[in-house]
Scaffold this active site. Structure first.
Site, PDB file in Angstrom:
ATOM      1  N   ASN A   1       0.806  -1.226   0.000  1.00  0.00           N
ATOM      2  CA  ASN A   1       0.000   0.000   0.000  1.00  0.00           C
ATOM      3  C   ASN A   1       0.839   1.277   0.000  1.00  0.00           C
ATOM      4  OD1 ASN A   1      -2.252  -1.500  -0.224  1.00  0.00           O
ATOM      5  ND2 ASN A   1      -2.840  -1.401   1.925  1.00  0.00           N
TER       6      ASN A   1
ATOM      7  N   CYS B   1     -10.265  -5.274  -4.561  1.00  0.00           N
ATOM      8  CA  CYS B   1     -10.669  -6.364  -3.672  1.00  0.00           C
ATOM      9  C   CYS B   1     -12.184  -6.378  -3.515  1.00  0.00           C
ATOM     10  CB  CYS B   1     -10.048  -6.157  -2.298  1.00  0.00           C
ATOM     11  SG  CYS B   1      -8.554  -7.088  -2.050  1.00  0.00           S
TER      12      CYS B   1
ATOM     13  N   ARG C   1     -16.874   0.117  -1.915  1.00  0.00           N
ATOM     14  CA  ARG C   1     -15.655   0.886  -2.052  1.00  0.00           C
ATOM     15  C   ARG C   1     -15.731   1.978  -3.112  1.00  0.00           C
ATOM     16  NH1 ARG C   1     -10.461  -2.535  -1.895  1.00  0.00           N
ATOM     17  NH2 ARG C   1      -9.737  -0.787  -0.661  1.00  0.00           N
TER      18      ARG C   1
ATOM     19  N   ASP D   1      -7.177  -4.398   8.030  1.00  0.00           N
ATOM     20  CA  ASP D   1      -6.398  -5.437   7.334  1.00  0.00           C
ATOM     21  C   ASP D   1      -5.961  -6.568   8.267  1.00  0.00           C
ATOM     22  OD1 ASP D   1      -5.881  -3.974   4.637  1.00  0.00           O
ATOM     23  OD2 ASP D   1      -5.433  -2.519   6.203  1.00  0.00           O
TER      24      ASP D   1
HETATM   25  N1  EPU Z   1     -15.159   5.119   1.217  1.00  0.00           N
HETATM   26  C1  EPU Z   1     -16.236   5.665   0.587  1.00  0.00           C
HETATM   27  N2  EPU Z   1     -16.034   6.719  -0.267  1.00  0.00           N
HETATM   28  C2  EPU Z   1     -14.801   7.232  -0.493  1.00  0.00           C
HETATM   29  C3  EPU Z   1     -13.691   6.672   0.164  1.00  0.00           C
HETATM   30  C4  EPU Z   1     -13.896   5.598   1.024  1.00  0.00           C
HETATM   31  O1  EPU Z   1     -17.356   5.230   0.766  1.00  0.00           O
HETATM   32  O2  EPU Z   1     -14.677   8.174  -1.287  1.00  0.00           O
HETATM   33  C5  EPU Z   1     -15.371   3.997   2.136  1.00  0.00           C
HETATM   34  C6  EPU Z   1     -14.701   2.724   1.670  1.00  0.00           C
HETATM   35  O3  EPU Z   1     -15.547   1.991   0.836  1.00  0.00           O
HETATM   36  C7  EPU Z   1     -14.416   2.026   2.980  1.00  0.00           C
HETATM   37  C8  EPU Z   1     -14.146   3.164   3.952  1.00  0.00           C
HETATM   38  O4  EPU Z   1     -14.753   4.313   3.361  1.00  0.00           O
HETATM   39  O5  EPU Z   1     -15.530   1.324   3.400  1.00  0.00           O
HETATM   40  C9  EPU Z   1     -12.695   3.475   4.250  1.00  0.00           C
HETATM   41  O6  EPU Z   1     -11.965   3.507   3.073  1.00  0.00           O
HETATM   42  P1  EPU Z   1     -10.529   4.104   2.872  1.00  0.00           P
HETATM   43  O7  EPU Z   1     -10.685   5.074   1.767  1.00  0.00           O
HETATM   44  O8  EPU Z   1      -9.896   4.561   4.138  1.00  0.00           O
HETATM   45  O9  EPU Z   1      -9.783   2.793   2.415  1.00  0.00           O
HETATM   46  P2  EPU Z   1      -8.984   2.656   1.079  1.00  0.00           P
HETATM   47  O10 EPU Z   1      -8.180   3.863   0.911  1.00  0.00           O
HETATM   48  O11 EPU Z   1      -9.889   2.228   0.011  1.00  0.00           O
HETATM   49  C10 EPU Z   1      -6.800   1.626   2.017  1.00  0.00           C
HETATM   50  C11 EPU Z   1      -5.992   0.394   1.764  1.00  0.00           C
HETATM   51  C12 EPU Z   1      -6.740  -0.796   2.320  1.00  0.00           C
HETATM   52  C13 EPU Z   1      -6.883  -0.586   3.824  1.00  0.00           C
HETATM   53  C14 EPU Z   1      -7.610   0.728   4.107  1.00  0.00           C
HETATM   54  C15 EPU Z   1      -7.611   1.095   5.578  1.00  0.00           C
HETATM   55  C16 EPU Z   1      -4.754   0.819  -0.243  1.00  0.00           C
HETATM   56  C17 EPU Z   1      -4.572   0.532  -1.688  1.00  0.00           C
HETATM   57  N3  EPU Z   1      -5.781   0.232   0.328  1.00  0.00           N
HETATM   58  O12 EPU Z   1      -8.045   1.429   1.374  1.00  0.00           O
HETATM   59  O13 EPU Z   1      -5.949  -1.941   2.085  1.00  0.00           O
HETATM   60  O14 EPU Z   1      -7.614  -1.659   4.364  1.00  0.00           O
HETATM   61  O15 EPU Z   1      -6.963   1.823   3.415  1.00  0.00           O
HETATM   62  O16 EPU Z   1      -6.324   1.412   6.001  1.00  0.00           O
HETATM   63  O17 EPU Z   1      -3.976   1.542   0.350  1.00  0.00           O
HETATM   64  C18 EPU Z   1      -5.554  -4.195   1.429  1.00  0.00           C
HETATM   65  O18 EPU Z   1      -4.350  -3.924   1.391  1.00  0.00           O
HETATM   66  O19 EPU Z   1      -5.982  -5.371   1.331  1.00  0.00           O
HETATM   67  C19 EPU Z   1      -6.519  -3.117   1.603  1.00  0.00           C
HETATM   68  C20 EPU Z   1      -7.800  -3.280   1.341  1.00  0.00           C
END
Ligand code: EPU
Length: 447
Positions: free
Chosen positions: A23, A118, A123, A310
């Site tokens: 990440n 994923c 998301r 995670d």
């Molecule tokens: N969300 C929304 N709208 C948005 C942004 C997020 O509804 O505009 C929701 C997401 O669907 C989720 C929640 O808010 O339910 C939090 O999402 P966040 O944006 O914080 O997560 P992410 O950025 O999509 C990253 C990592 C994830 C990790 C999370 C939490 C990367 C590529 N992915 O996801 O990693 O679980 O932050 O730290 O950096 C993994 O590595 O398997 C993984 C899923």
């Protein structure tokens, strides 16, 4: 398509070196679009998600040289002539949408597909899009082709944007857009994950002006141009948790090289409370083991500095071996328990439930509208139960790692399909587990 055949029941023992953080790698690749000068990114894990992201860069016309053997990737922009992320890449890797920031900042246009990645819930990226609009971008979603069409012909401008809820990649998207924007951007309710700081580290080396100006606040002063850089990615703390769980689960002991205890505080606290043990050998080396019979501990997932989402899947399998009833309440994603049904096939006693939450729309990090009737946000695990072998299927990356752990702990031979899920984020996991004494084999599936 590959499957794993695992003969479980053996304690894992030995040393393992963590790979570079997935990440972090994915976002650093995106940052390289921001300059025409050359980059060398080191300690890059050889994982599927990284390859997809590098393919996205190539499809934009950017030069990429990927030496998997030395874990170094050379990237040089200067030739970008496409501004559209291929549909297939968008469907396979949610993070591919993050190129929108740098493309808008440098070329004033971008087309990104509605992201996939994923299968852990809907998301969406509504917060990312809102922030970019506030920076002056005009963005339309065309449902006919599933693309966001974005333009900022006059360039992006600084703004103060408050994230309605924490977003890890949302925060990074705004940073990537703001470094070349006109004026100052202030991100409020910004994510605090250490992976975000790694991105800030590379951008700072490139000449960007970024600082964490208050708790959960990041201030970025736009600059006219950025340099290339040479940067080494930090080790993957999600891998560390996976190996710590493997040691305690199988009753073995695993020494992790590249350990970062300072970024695992929330995990180490509950790991110790549950009967897990760890010994700090030196700053970057930790030995994990089981100190006593495991006992049930409840957890709630939260953004950093909380217990990361995670980590809950590997935690779930550990709790099947703990005495008592434990609960896992997932508050970040709306659907991240796909591993539970698979563990039940191995004899685990797990029930789904929805905890009472006074104001779920404010409490949960996902958009509450994404909650569907029948979605569960918590599980209750009763242990200990002896796990037995089964035929299983991985549905997402962390669930995949969890099923491998479960099969390693279980008696008998298990077969796990869908290994491409674990290949997204763990480099040659079977080789590293094999070196720890695991009986695990990768087998090509008949098509
Ligand atoms: N969300 C929304 N709208 C948005 C942004 C997020 O509804 O505009 C929701 C997401 O669907 C989720 C929640 O808010 O339910 C939090 O999402 P966040 O944006 O914080 O997560 P992410 O950025 O999509 C990253 C990592 C994830 C990790 C999370 C939490 C990367 C590529 N992915 O996801 O990693 O679980 O932050 O730290 O950096 C993994 O590595 O398997 C993984 C899923």
């Amino acid at each position: 398509m590959d499957k794993f055949v695992i003969n479980g029941g053996k304690p894992l023992r030995g040393e393992v070196t963590l790979g570079g953080a997935k990440n972090v790698a994915l976002k650093l690749f995106v940052a390289c679009i921001l300059s025409d000068e050359p980059f060398v990114i080191r300690n890059v894990p050889a994982i599927r998600d990284g390859e997809i992201m590098l393919d996205v860069l190539k499809s934009l016309g950017i030069m990429v040289k990927n030496d998997r053997f030395s874990h170094a990737v050379e990237i040089q922009n200067g030739h970008a002539n496409q501004f559209q992320v291929p549909l297939d890449a968008g469907a396979r890797l949610r993070t591919s949408s993050m190129v929108i920031g740098p493309l808008l900042a440098r070329y004033g246009r971008a087309m990104i597909p509605n992201p996939g990645g994923c299968r852990i819930g809907a998301r969406p990226i509504d917060r990312h899009i809102d922030a970019l609009k506030q920076m002056g971008a005009s963005i339309q979603y065309h449902s006919q082709d599933g693309y966001f069409y974005a333009e900022a012909p006059g360039g992006l401008r600084g703004t103060t944007y408050t994230f309605p809820k924490n977003s890890h990649t949302g925060t990074e998207t705004v940073i990537l857009a703001a470094v070349l924007a006109k004026g100052t951007t202030v991100i409020k309710n910004a994510a605090e994950e250490v992976e975000v700081d790694e991105l800030i580290g590379l951008l700072t080396r490139m000449g960007a002006n970024i600082r964490r100006s208050a708790p959960r606040q990041i201030t970025i002063l736009g600059v006219p141009g950025l340099r290339g850089a040479d940067y080494t990615i930090m080790p993957d703390r999600n891998e560390e948790v996976t190996f710590a769980a493997a040691a305690a689960l199988t009753g073995g002991e695993i020494t992790v090289i590249g350990s970062q205890r300072e970024h695992l505080t929330a995990f180490l606290k509950v790991f110790s409370a549950a009967g897990g043990g760890y010994e700090a050998i030196d700053k970057a080396k930790t030995r994990f083991f089981r100190r006593r019979e495991l006992t049930a501990v409840d957890i709630l997932t939260r953004p950093h500095p909380g217990f990361m989402t995670d980590w809950q899947a590997p935690w779930g399998v550990l709790m099947t071996q703990a005495a008592g009833v434990s609960t896992i309440h997932e508050s970040v994603f709306e659907n991240r328990f796909s591993y539970a049904d698979e563990l039940k096939k191995m004899g685990a006693k797990i029930e789904y439930f929805n905890p009472e939450v006074t104001n779920p729309a404010a409490y949960y990090n996902f958009n509450w509208e994404d909650h569907k009737p029948g979605d569960y946000h918590a599980i209750r695990i009763t242990g200990p139960t002896k796990l037995h072998n089964a035929v299983l299927t991985m549905t997402d990356l962390r669930a995949g790692a969890t099923l491998v752990l479960a099969a390693l702990a279980a008696d008998g031979q298990s077969v796990i399909h869908g290994v491409e899920q674990i290949d997204r984020g763990y480099e040659h996991i079977e080789d590293r587990l094999h070196a720890l004494g695991a009986n695990i084999e990768r087998v090509k599936e008949e098509v």
